[in-house]
Design an enzyme around this catalytic site. Structure first.
Site, PDB file in Angstrom:
ATOM      1  N   LYS A   1      61.929   3.272  -6.399  1.00 34.32           N
ATOM      2  CA  LYS A   1      62.715   4.512  -6.269  1.00 34.32           C
ATOM      3  C   LYS A   1      64.202   4.269  -6.483  1.00 34.32           C
ATOM      4  O   LYS A   1      64.943   5.186  -6.853  1.00 34.32           O
ATOM      5  CB  LYS A   1      62.453   5.169  -4.914  1.00 34.32           C
ATOM      6  CG  LYS A   1      62.730   4.278  -3.697  1.00 34.32           C
ATOM      7  CD  LYS A   1      64.136   4.352  -3.191  1.00 34.32           C
ATOM      8  CE  LYS A   1      64.391   3.314  -2.125  1.00 34.32           C
ATOM      9  NZ  LYS A   1      65.753   3.386  -1.568  1.00 34.32           N
TER      10      LYS A   1
ATOM     11  N   SER B   1      73.281   7.285  -0.547  1.00 36.74           N
ATOM     12  CA  SER B   1      72.522   6.188  -1.152  1.00 36.74           C
ATOM     13  C   SER B   1      73.413   5.335  -2.043  1.00 36.74           C
ATOM     14  O   SER B   1      74.136   5.844  -2.898  1.00 36.74           O
ATOM     15  CB  SER B   1      71.361   6.759  -1.979  1.00 36.74           C
ATOM     16  OG  SER B   1      70.903   5.821  -2.928  1.00 36.74           O
TER      17      SER B   1
END
Length: 357
Positions: free
Chosen positions: A207, A270
């Site tokens: 991911k 992130s």
């Protein structure tokens, strides 16, 4: 009206020092610190190992990890140490939150002190050159120990802020799964179990690739339709690759798959999203990495997975386009083009194979 906090609903944990699990987290980054803090809050006898002695001493004095989580106060019972032998001897569980490029080296260093401890990887990535995942490295360097991997949509700052979150502990050992659940599960952090170690680990590593793509897209102000297409085609790429590696594609429907993919691809918190955004804004990889100041595993993963996908003949157009953009100077819009080419393909190929379209 007073600000509502989920933590206001949670009763304090009753601590029984006689039965408390002895937990050590190796690595003082944001996620390692968050997991160590959770274990300490749950009443575990918890240490966190940090390479730099001055940083460890500062954390013990201030109860703040100023470099990675400067806005949060850590549990007073959490102890930081810089001596590896002290950190791993006579412990029940070792949680390893070391970047993939240093993971093997740290396991080699702790090997003389490992007896019956369980070793669990918190690292999402693959080792350069060998294409070994962290569970592979644990098996190679510590062949006798029970092991597992922990992975999920776990943004450290949200966990530290007490926002409800969940993760997955994957292990062939039911005892390891239970022990990690006991150490980390709380009213605000749910720990699910799985026995698909490779599937859970692949979800956590792969991911990161698509978070970089989504960050680049965000810099170009892409629409919601495009974001949805990136997410779903990313999941298709991940599943295709996972099947070739012997994992169960259904694992990707859980927290460690689509859950982690969604969180990482939609959060400016992130690291991989941030580095993608910087690249999409015209910065070089070197400039983006320097600004971030932390490891973005997605860049290494792009290189490793692209090579492996070519070797295994796995169709991964987004991954290939990212490699061309980052390392070969292709325009970022090539990522969008990669979504639109190759004509008639099925949506979910495990339901309708391509040859039946």
């Amino acid at each position: 009206m007073a600000e509502f906090k989920f933590t206001d609903l949670v009763e304090p944990v009753a601590v029984d020092k006689k039965t408390a699990l002895r937990i050590t987290v190796l690595g003082g980054g944001s996620f390692g610190t968050a997991m160590a803090n959770l274990a300490a809050r749950n009443g575990c006898d918890t240490m966190i190992w940090i390479r730099d002695a001055e940083t460890a001493e500062e954390i013990n004095k201030t109860h703040i990890n100023k470099r990675y989580l400067p806005d949060f106060t850590l549990e007073s019972s959490l102890r930081a140490v810089s001596d590896l032998e002290q950190a791993v001897c006579d412990r029940d569980i070792i949680l390893v939150a070391i970047p993939s490029h240093s993971f093997r080296d740290v396991l080699k260093q702790i090997a003389p002190y490992i007896t019956a401890q369980a070793v669990v990887s918190l690292t999402k990535g693959v080792e350069a050159k060998t294409f070994s995942f962290m569970s592979d490295i644990i098996r190679e360097e510590l062949p006798e120990v029970p092991y597992g991997v922990l992975s999920g949509p776990n943004l450290a700052k949200e966990i530290m802020a007490g926002m409800p979150s969940g993760t997955v502990i994957a292990s062939d050992s039911e005892l390891v799964r239970y022990a990690v659940q006991h150490a980390l599960h709380s009213a605000l952090f749910r720990v699910f179990g799985s026995d698909d170690v490779h599937g859970v680990e692949l979800g956590g590593a792969l991911k990161n690739i698509y978070a970089v793509a989504m960050g680049i897209g965000a810099a170009y102000k892409i629409g919601e339709n495009t974001k949805s297409m990136i997410l779903t085609r990313a999941l298709a790429e991940m599943s295709r690759f996972a099947v070739k590696q012997g994992a169960n594609p259904l694992t990707f429907l859980g927290l460690s798959g689509v859950g982690d993919l969604f969180a990482t691809c939609n959060s400016p918190l992130s690291r991989n999203y941030q580095i993608g955004y910087a690249l999409g804004s015209g910065k070089t990889l070197e400039q983006a990495s320097k600004e971030l100041g932390q490891t973005a595993e997605g860049i290494n993963t792009i290189v490793q997975v692209r090579g492996k996908a070519q070797e295994l003949d796995v169709y991964m157009p987004i991954t290939n386009a990212l490699y061309e953009v980052i390392f070969e100077g292709a325009p970022p819009l090539n990522i969008a083009l990669s979504l639109m080419k190759n004509g008639h393909r099925s949506d979910v190929e495990f339901v309708l194979p391509h040859h039946e379209v």
